[in-house]
Design a protein around this motif. Structure first.
Motif, PDB file in Angstrom:
ATOM      1  N   SER A   1       0.829  -1.205   0.000  1.00  0.00           N
ATOM      2  CA  SER A   1       0.000   0.000   0.000  1.00  0.00           C
ATOM      3  C   SER A   1       0.864   1.255   0.000  1.00  0.00           C
ATOM      4  N   GLY A   2       1.907   1.243   0.838  1.00  0.00           N
ATOM      5  CA  GLY A   2       2.794   2.397   0.886  1.00  0.00           C
ATOM      6  C   GLY A   2       3.499   2.631  -0.438  1.00  0.00           C
ATOM      7  N   LEU A   3       3.961   1.574  -1.073  1.00  0.00           N
ATOM      8  CA  LEU A   3       4.652   1.708  -2.361  1.00  0.00           C
ATOM      9  C   LEU A   3       3.709   2.212  -3.449  1.00  0.00           C
ATOM     10  N   GLN A   4       2.455   1.750  -3.416  1.00  0.00           N
ATOM     11  CA  GLN A   4       1.492   2.170  -4.422  1.00  0.00           C
ATOM     12  C   GLN A   4       1.113   3.643  -4.294  1.00  0.00           C
ATOM     13  N   ASN A   5       1.282   4.191  -3.101  1.00  0.00           N
ATOM     14  CA  ASN A   5       0.863   5.572  -2.859  1.00  0.00           C
ATOM     15  C   ASN A   5       2.010   6.576  -2.907  1.00  0.00           C
ATOM     16  N   VAL A   6       3.203   6.132  -3.289  1.00  0.00           N
ATOM     17  CA  VAL A   6       4.312   7.069  -3.474  1.00  0.00           C
ATOM     18  C   VAL A   6       4.032   7.906  -4.722  1.00  0.00           C
ATOM     19  N   ASN A   7       4.164   9.184  -4.602  1.00  0.00           N
ATOM     20  CA  ASN A   7       3.925  10.099  -5.725  1.00  0.00           C
ATOM     21  C   ASN A   7       4.935   9.815  -6.837  1.00  0.00           C
ATOM     22  N   ARG A   8       4.465   9.373  -8.004  1.00  0.00           N
ATOM     23  CA  ARG A   8       5.363   9.012  -9.095  1.00  0.00           C
ATOM     24  C   ARG A   8       6.134  10.213  -9.628  1.00  0.00           C
ATOM     25  N   ASP A   9       5.609  11.410  -9.444  1.00  0.00           N
ATOM     26  CA  ASP A   9       6.302  12.608  -9.926  1.00  0.00           C
ATOM     27  C   ASP A   9       7.625  12.821  -9.198  1.00  0.00           C
ATOM     28  N   LEU A  10       7.716  12.274  -7.979  1.00  0.00           N
ATOM     29  CA  LEU A  10       8.954  12.446  -7.211  1.00  0.00           C
ATOM     30  C   LEU A  10      10.133  11.751  -7.887  1.00  0.00           C
ATOM     31  N   TYR A  11       9.862  10.617  -8.550  1.00  0.00           N
ATOM     32  CA  TYR A  11      10.934   9.904  -9.227  1.00  0.00           C
ATOM     33  C   TYR A  11      11.456  10.708 -10.424  1.00  0.00           C
ATOM     34  N   GLU A  12      10.542  11.358 -11.134  1.00  0.00           N
ATOM     35  CA  GLU A  12      10.958  12.204 -12.257  1.00  0.00           C
ATOM     36  C   GLU A  12      11.758  13.401 -11.756  1.00  0.00           C
ATOM     37  N   ALA A  13      11.287  13.985 -10.659  1.00  0.00           N
ATOM     38  CA  ALA A  13      12.022  15.115 -10.081  1.00  0.00           C
ATOM     39  C   ALA A  13      13.390  14.660  -9.571  1.00  0.00           C
ATOM     40  N   GLY A  14      13.423  13.462  -8.994  1.00  0.00           N
ATOM     41  CA  GLY A  14      14.693  12.942  -8.496  1.00  0.00           C
ATOM     42  C   GLY A  14      15.687  12.709  -9.615  1.00  0.00           C
ATOM     43  N   ALA A  15      15.220  12.220 -10.757  1.00  0.00           N
ATOM     44  CA  ALA A  15      16.107  11.997 -11.904  1.00  0.00           C
ATOM     45  C   ALA A  15      16.697  13.310 -12.391  1.00  0.00           C
ATOM     46  N   ILE A  16      15.903  14.369 -12.369  1.00  0.00           N
ATOM     47  CA  ILE A  16      16.394  15.683 -12.771  1.00  0.00           C
ATOM     48  C   ILE A  16      17.445  16.195 -11.787  1.00  0.00           C
TER      49      ILE A  16
ATOM     50  N   ASN B   1      20.009   5.633 -10.024  1.00  0.00           N
ATOM     51  CA  ASN B   1      19.716   4.204  -9.970  1.00  0.00           C
ATOM     52  C   ASN B   1      18.593   3.928  -8.971  1.00  0.00           C
ATOM     53  N   ARG B   2      18.151   2.664  -8.947  1.00  0.00           N
ATOM     54  CA  ARG B   2      17.017   2.279  -8.101  1.00  0.00           C
ATOM     55  C   ARG B   2      17.352   2.373  -6.625  1.00  0.00           C
ATOM     56  N   TRP B   3      18.601   2.102  -6.262  1.00  0.00           N
ATOM     57  CA  TRP B   3      18.972   2.163  -4.848  1.00  0.00           C
ATOM     58  C   TRP B   3      18.892   3.590  -4.327  1.00  0.00           C
ATOM     59  N   GLN B   4      19.291   4.546  -5.143  1.00  0.00           N
ATOM     60  CA  GLN B   4      19.168   5.948  -4.743  1.00  0.00           C
ATOM     61  C   GLN B   4      17.699   6.367  -4.670  1.00  0.00           C
ATOM     62  N   GLU B   5      16.892   5.855  -5.583  1.00  0.00           N
ATOM     63  CA  GLU B   5      15.450   6.122  -5.515  1.00  0.00           C
ATOM     64  C   GLU B   5      14.868   5.585  -4.209  1.00  0.00           C
ATOM     65  N   LEU B   6      15.305   4.370  -3.862  1.00  0.00           N
ATOM     66  CA  LEU B   6      14.810   3.753  -2.636  1.00  0.00           C
ATOM     67  C   LEU B   6      15.209   4.573  -1.413  1.00  0.00           C
ATOM     68  N   ARG B   7      16.477   4.992  -1.367  1.00  0.00           N
ATOM     69  CA  ARG B   7      16.988   5.701  -0.185  1.00  0.00           C
ATOM     70  C   ARG B   7      16.414   7.095  -0.047  1.00  0.00           C
ATOM     71  N   TYR B   8      16.317   7.837  -1.129  1.00  0.00           N
ATOM     72  CA  TYR B   8      15.978   9.254  -1.035  1.00  0.00           C
ATOM     73  C   TYR B   8      14.522   9.582  -1.358  1.00  0.00           C
ATOM     74  N   ILE B   9      13.800   8.636  -1.989  1.00  0.00           N
ATOM     75  CA  ILE B   9      12.405   8.934  -2.354  1.00  0.00           C
ATOM     76  C   ILE B   9      11.437   7.932  -1.733  1.00  0.00           C
ATOM     77  N   THR B  10      11.646   6.644  -2.014  1.00  0.00           N
ATOM     78  CA  THR B  10      10.676   5.627  -1.598  1.00  0.00           C
ATOM     79  C   THR B  10      10.544   5.536  -0.084  1.00  0.00           C
ATOM     80  N   LEU B  11      11.651   5.329   0.619  1.00  0.00           N
ATOM     81  CA  LEU B  11      11.586   5.155   2.076  1.00  0.00           C
ATOM     82  C   LEU B  11      11.024   6.386   2.794  1.00  0.00           C
ATOM     83  N   PRO B  12      11.499   7.600   2.476  1.00  0.00           N
ATOM     84  CA  PRO B  12      10.896   8.770   3.149  1.00  0.00           C
ATOM     85  C   PRO B  12       9.411   8.941   2.843  1.00  0.00           C
TER      86      PRO B  12
END
Length: 250
Positions: free
Chosen positions: A135-150, A155-166
């Motif tokens: 449920s938590g993973l499904q509700n992560v704002n997908r726009d954050l990943y695009e902003a993070g890439a910018i 990589n996925r590990w950085q996404e996990l550490r800085y976007i997904t977990l918080p």
């Protein structure tokens, strides 16, 4: 703080129950060690395994994700799911696994009991944590990943550490709390698979000892003191894990 057996009026004993618990009760020392050992293994392992499985399953299509979610949650839906394992490891020729290895009496040998209880408890207790993580993973704002890439995430590990977990810290905390409750309150699995008392008290826990004192011996004052100690252990663990998750989520 009393001596009470349901038949006579409670008698105030002060800290007598606690003195008995930590000084006189040899069985409590054993079940305390078992409970802490099981909690250390089942709690973190169940928490990490539930998150990793949820993280992997979340990458599948909707249909596959639904199927896997049901499969992982199914043991939590069936209260006596451990019955399957009891049949498999039964210490006679009727045990499916034991019939192949009759020289090993799984549920009568202390060296195997602890590992078996850990496996069954992990299998049965992971469902709620798994669903909360999905449920938590499904509700992560997908726009954050695009902003993070910018901003430089590569990589996925950085996404996990800085976007997904918080972003899912509240669900991680809920999952942790459920695993704390599950790991510190192991009772039915141990009793059904190993009986009470188990061989050399090898898998008896605080909850089984408390239940014995309350429902068999009717020493309700002493059982209540045991419950207070168990609650204090769970509250302390919850505080430590909450601070750890807050640190990770920053």
């Amino acid at each position: 703080l009393t001596s009470y057996d349901m038949l006579s009026a409670p008698k105030f004993t002060g800290i007598g129950n606690y003195m008995r618990m930590f000084v006189e009760d040899e069985v409590f020392a054993i079940v305390l060690k078992n409970t802490v050992a099981l909690a250390i293994v089942v709690g973190p392992a169940g928490f990490l395994l539930a998150f990793l499985l949820a993280w992997l399953v979340n990458e599948f299509s909707t249909g596959m994700r639904t199927l896997f979610s049901f499969m992982f949650y199914a043991p939590s839906l069936v209260g006596n799911a451990y019955f399957i394992w009891k049949i498999a490891f039964s210490g006679d020729s009727y045990g499916y696994i034991n019939s192949l290895l009759l020289s090993i009496v799984w549920l009568k040998s202390p060296q195997y009991l602890f590992t078996i209880i850990i496996i069954v408890q992990l299998w049965q207790s992971m469902g709620v944590s798994f669903l909360s993580n999905i449920s938590g993973l499904q509700n992560v704002n997908r726009d954050l990943y695009e902003a993070g890439a910018i901003d430089g995430i590569r990589n996925r590990w950085q996404e996990l550490r800085y976007i997904t977990l918080p972003s899912m810290s509240h669900m991680l905390l809920f999952s942790a709390v459920m695993q704390i409750q599950s790991s510190f309150s192991i009772s039915a699995v141990a009793v059904e698979l190993a009986g009470y008392p188990s061989v050399q008290y090898s898998v008896d826990t605080i909850v089984t000892h408390m239940s014995d004192m309350a429902t068999v011996r009717y020493e309700l004052g002493y059982a209540s003191a045991i419950a207070v100690v168990l609650f204090a252990m769970m509250a302390f663990t919850r505080l430590i894990i909450g601070k750890a998750l807050n640190t990770v989520s920053r």
